[in-house]
Every structure is written in structure tokens, then in C-alpha cells.
Design an enzyme around this catalytic site. Structure first.
Site, PDB file in Angstrom:
ATOM      1  CE  LYS A   1      -6.232   8.093  -4.715  1.00 15.59           C
ATOM      2  NZ  LYS A   1      -6.526   7.453  -3.701  1.00 15.59           N
TER       3      LYS A   1
HETATM    4  C1  LIG Z   1      -6.013   6.407  -3.265  1.00 14.28           C
HETATM    5  C2  LIG Z   1      -6.071   6.156  -1.731  1.00 14.28           C
HETATM    6  C3  LIG Z   1      -5.180   5.304  -1.011  1.00 14.28           C
HETATM    7  C4  LIG Z   1      -3.819   4.758  -1.651  1.00 14.28           C
HETATM    8  O1  LIG Z   1      -2.879   5.728  -2.200  1.00 14.28           O
HETATM    9  P1  LIG Z   1      -1.881   5.441  -3.119  1.00 14.28           P
HETATM   10  O2  LIG Z   1      -1.292   6.541  -3.841  1.00 14.28           O
HETATM   11  O3  LIG Z   1      -2.736   4.630  -4.313  1.00 14.28           O
HETATM   12  O4  LIG Z   1      -1.076   4.696  -2.724  1.00 14.28           O
HETATM   13  C5  LIG Z   1      -5.146   5.255   0.250  1.00 14.28           C
HETATM   14  N1  LIG Z   1      -6.400   5.725   0.911  1.00 14.28           N
HETATM   15  C6  LIG Z   1      -7.541   6.481   0.286  1.00 14.28           C
HETATM   16  C7  LIG Z   1      -8.432   6.744   1.030  1.00 14.28           C
HETATM   17  C8  LIG Z   1      -7.093   6.695  -1.140  1.00 14.28           C
HETATM   18  O5  LIG Z   1      -8.156   7.294  -1.724  1.00 14.28           O
END
Ligand SMILES: *Cc1c(COP(=O)(O)O)cnc(C)c1O
Length: 499
Positions: free
Chosen positions: A120
Site C-alpha cells: 500500500k
Molecule cells: C491490500 C493487500 C492485498 C490485496 O490488495 P487489493 O488491492 O485489495 O486486491 C494483498 N496483500 C497485501 C499484503 C495487502 O496489504
């Protein structure tokens, strides 16, 4: 100039807004998500220049294609600050998102070298800067109050991105028992004078629905207005989250070409461990821009609503919510799927399907749309036991330590390859540091159990010889600032307390 529109706006003269406005607003008034009116193509010439650039310059270049109302120099400055070595551990690889080879077929894009050790950060380090610019460009006098619903990783990444940014406040809501101890601790110890963190009784979907309800309430918008602020979002429903995520897929492709693993023009497969469908939709946009992608593998944990959807055409969220060792993917309403439905089926259909999802908890897409969707997407899922097995096998076989989410991706990629025999080079999003989910990773490797997360990380480090990321060590010993737990019904009051 590229304008943005709502996925649910069915008027032939639909409302068009600039990218700055879309980033400011987050969700459209009709409940839809903003999408660009068209997707810019990467020309051969542009691709040749991208090949020679570093990550920061690639980010500035690609973002400028979508954010045409922004000044190019401001975007470049934002990218330089966001992706600097102050924020990301370049780890000797020369960039914030290194591509690491796992096997002959699979390469990983490591997206977790930022301040919160999950992917993120790739978007949430630059998005606050884009929002700040947007506030200036639109002559905004009000404070932006960012509301975030998090399944664990977005919350901390948004707090790190937005803390102490002028003209912005941020409140993060997380499901009280739906995040890991480490994720909770990271959020509770956040510094900054403009931040608030609240635990909500319920699961992630309850929390996300609570935030969506605040966004779509006219009454609350007016109340905010009277108090001198407006609501903004940092979830992947916001275009400002998605756009920076397109960059690393294109960048990773360039890296594969530069390293001689593929030749320019060769197709790749892309596999993404998926929850809200944001990260994988960003990859799909890269294809719409001309990146040669053969197939997308949607990797789910046992909340396998997307796997079922891709195989049957029925999206059905009326099922048991499962708490897994990959909590950031414990989601039954994948919000960004709406953007794909819009891209394939248009606004009237999208509106209809979303209405049905809201009222009945499910919908079925027309056969033709399903057929089209399946030309690009395959869906697989991993059970908890398979995920733990995969962490162990991947470490034994390749010496690569993966976190629980990435392991879901690796396992699904293997299932796909085994089932189809498709040996197209595969790019796989490695979405979190294994140390961020140390208890489950350690257990998978058969290490001794402990409730002490710091000790657990240390043992994992000793066993694997890998270094614990600094941001994960440093939360221990910090003051716990946020301890409030509320009911989901109380969420609308929170932004109005202590203002
Ligand atoms: C948020 C997240 C995901 C999923 O990503 P999306 O964009 O919600 O599909 C997968 N792995 C980790 C470690 C995350 O933080």
C-alpha cells in the site's frame, strides 16, 4: 485532456471532472467509482524512453499521462519525494520496487520496501502529495478529512502518508478482531497531530460499508461543510490510489526486458493476491495502455468469492466470512470489481448489478460479459493449509521467504501453471514483508510458537538470515496512543468529535 466519470452515471451527457477533482472526491455522489474516460496508450517511442528510466521517472511519466490537469513538474517532484531512499529501503537493488526471480517462469515484484512493509505504501506515499496539489489547484479552503476503512495494511500506510500534512486530517477505522497484532500495533502507535485511529466491532466489510455510508450521506456532507471540512478517501476506491499502482507493473516489465529475461513485445502473465481487486485492476489498466499481458491470475484466500465469480459469473457475497492468515484479503465485497464491470459492460449494467449486490447480496453477469472477462482473467484460491505448505515449500525449494498473502499468489500461480501448462513468464506481486506476518510465517516453517511478536521476528530472522525491516522493529516501545473501540453505528459521529 483525460476527464473522469462515475461508473454509475448513465446519462448520455454524463458528468465529467478533472483528475484533481476525482482524487479530492474519492467516491462519486451516485455511489460509483471514478474511471478515466479513456486509457492513454504507451507508444513505442514512449516505451523506449521508459526502458531507460529509473522507477521515479517512470512513475512521473505514467502518472502524467492520467493526471493531465496537473503540472508535470509538480508530479515529478511528488514522485521524487515519495519514492526516495528516505521512504523506501532500496536494499542495494537501486529502486523501491525490485523485481526478483523466483523460478524459471515466475518473477516477483517486491512492493514492500516502504515505511509500513506492505504494498500500500507504493500508492500511499505519493497520494497525499497528489491530494495536496489537488487542493491547491482547485482553490480549496476547507480541510480534507480522509476516512479509511482498513483490513490492516491500508490503515497504517495511509497514516504514514497523511500524517502532519497541512490542510488534511485522517481517521482510520479497522475491524477490531480483523487485523493482526502487528497491524494493530502499527496503527495504535502512529505519530502525528492530525491522525485518529478507531477500532470497530465487526468485520472489514462492515467497516468498509460504514465508511461508504458516510461518503454517500448528503446530510453528513452538509454537516462537514458547516464545520469547514469535507470527506476524502484513501481506499482503493479512490483513483489516486489506483494510478500509482499501474506504474510498478509497467516498470517491472521494463526491468524484465532490461535484464534480458524477456524481449520487448513478449507477453507476460500477471498474478496478484487479491482482496478489493484494486491491485489487479491496476495491472489490467497497464494492459489497456498497451502492456503485452496474456492473462491475469486472480489469487484469493478461502474468502474465494472472486474465484467463484470467475468460474460461474455469479458474484455472491452471502456466505460465511472467514478469518485467515492473510487478513488483508479477507474481503467479500471487492469494490474495484465495479471498475472492471464498467469497462466491460458500461454504466447501466454496472448500476443494475451494484443495486442487486446491495439489495440481494449477489448478482449474475450476462454470459457474453463473463466470456470476455474469462479471456483475460483466471481465478484460483488457496486454503489455509495450502498457504502454509506453500510458504514452507517456497522457502525450501527456492530459498525465498514469502508472507502469507504473497504465498497465496505463489500457490495460485503454481496451480495455474500446472493446470494449463502455460509457461509464459509470470510477474507476481509480492505484497508484504514476511516479517509483517511473522507468527503465521514462523508456524508454516515449523518454528517454535510465541505470543511475543518481536521475539517471533527475531527467531525468523535468525532462521532465514533475512533482516527485519526497521519500521517493524521500531513499533515496539512506542506509546500506544489509540485505544477506542466503537460499534459500526457510531462511525458517522467520529469525524465530528473534537473538531
Ligand atoms: C491490500 C493487500 C492485498 C490485496 O490488495 P487489493 O488491492 O485489495 O486486491 C494483498 N496483500 C497485501 C499484503 C495487502 O496489504
Amino acid at each position: 485532456m483525460i476527464y473522469y466519470r462515475s461508473t454509475r452515471d448513465t446519462a448520455s451527457e454524463y458528468r465529467r471532472i478533472t483528475s484533481a477533482e476525482a482524487i479530492k472526491k474519492g467516491l462519486a455522489d451516485d455511489g460509483g467509482l471514478y474511471v478515466p474516460e479513456r486509457y492513454p496508450r504507451i507508444s513505442d517511442k514512449a516505451f523506449a524512453s521508459l526502458l531507460k528510466m529509473n522507477y521515479t521517472d517512470r512513475a512521473a511519466y505514467i502518472l502524467s499521462m492520467f493526471l493531465e490537469d496537473y503540472d508535470k513538474k509538480s508530479i515529478a517532484a511528488a514522485a521524487r519525494e515519495a519514492y526516495s531512499e528516505n521512504n523506501f529501503d532500496y536494499a542495494g537493488s537501486g529502486g523501491p520496487a525490485p523485481v526478483v526471480s523466483l523460478s524459471d517462469t515466475v518473477s516477483l515484484i517486491e512492493l514492500w520496501h516502504g515505511p509500513t512493509s506492505a504494498f500500500k505504501d507504493m500508492a500511499l506515499q505519493i497520494m497525499p502529495r497528489l491530494l495536496s496539489l489537488a487542493l491547491g489547484m482547485t482553490g480549496e479552503k476547507r480541510t480534507a478529512h480522509i476516512l479509511v476503512a482498513t483490513s490492516g495494511d491500508t490503515g497504517k500506510a495511509a497514516l504514514e502518508g497523511y500524517r502532519d500534512v497541512n490542510g488534511i486530517r485522517i481517521t482510520v477505522f479497522y475491524p477490531v478482531d480483523g487485523v493482526s497484532r502487528m497491524q494493530k500495533l502499527q496503527m495504535q502507535t502512529t505519530e502525528g497531530s492530525n491522525v485518529n485511529v478507531i477500532a470497530v466491532r465487526g468485520n472489514f466489510d462492515d467497516t468498509q460499508n460504514g465508511v461508504k455510508a458516510i461518503f454517500s450521506s448528503r446530510e453528513l456532507a452538509e454537516k462537514a461543510e458547516n464545520n469547514g471540512f469535507f470527506f476524502g478517501s484513501a481506499n482503493s476506491i479512490n483513483w489516486g490510489r489506483l494510478a500509482p499502482q499501474i506504474v510498478y507493473y509497467i516498470s517491472a516489465y521494463c526491468d524484465l526486458v532490461n535484464s534480458g529475461k524477456i524481449t520487448r513485445g513478449d507477453k507476460v502473465n500477471i498474478c496478484v493476491p487479491t482482496g478489493n481487486f484494486g491491485n489487479i485492476f491496476a495491472a489490467y489498466i497497464a494492459k489497456l495502455m498497451g502492456l503485452p499481458v496474456n492473462r491475469f491470475i486472480v489469487a484469493s484466500n478461502s474468502n474465494n468469492v472472486l474465484t467463484d465469480f470467475i468460474s460461474t459469473g455469479i458474484y455472491d457475497r452471502t456466505r460465511e466470512f472467514r478469518k485467515t492468515i492473510s487478513p488483508s484479503m479477507d474481503i467479500l465485497i471487492s469494490s474495484n470489481l465495479e471498475r472492471l464491470l464498467f469497462t466491460l459492460g458500461g454504466s447501466s449494467l454496472t448500476r443494475e448489478l451494484m443495486e442487486s449486490l446491495k439489495l440481494e447480496g449477489k448478482y449474475r453477469v450476462p454470459d457474453l460479459l463473463l466470456k470476455e472477462l474469462r479471456e483475460d482473467f483466471s481465478g484460483y484460491y488457496m486454503t489455509e493449509a495450502e498457504t502454509m505448505e506453500c510458504i514452507k515449500d517456497t522457502f525450501c525449494k527456492y530459498g525465498y521467504l514469502s508472507d502469507t498473502h504473497t504465498a497465496v499468489g505463489i500457490g495460485c500461480a503454481e496451480k495455474y501453471i500446472q493446470e494449463t501448462g502455460d509457461r509464459t513468464p509470470m510477474l507476481l506481486a509480492s505484497t508484504a514483508s514476511p516479517f509483517k506476518f511473522a507468527p503465521a510465517v514462523s508456524e508454516s516453517l515449523g518454528l517454535e510458537k510465541t505470543e511475543d511478536d518481536l521475539l517471533c521476528m527475531k527467531r525468523l530472522s535468525e532462521f532465514t538470515g533475512m533482516k527485519i525491516p526497521v519500521p517493524l522493529c521500531s513499533v515496539f516501545g512506542k506509546e500506544i496512543r489509540f485505544k477506542n473501540t466503537i460499534k459500526a453505528e457510531e462511525m458517522p459521529e467520529i469525524p465530528f468529535r473534537n473538531i
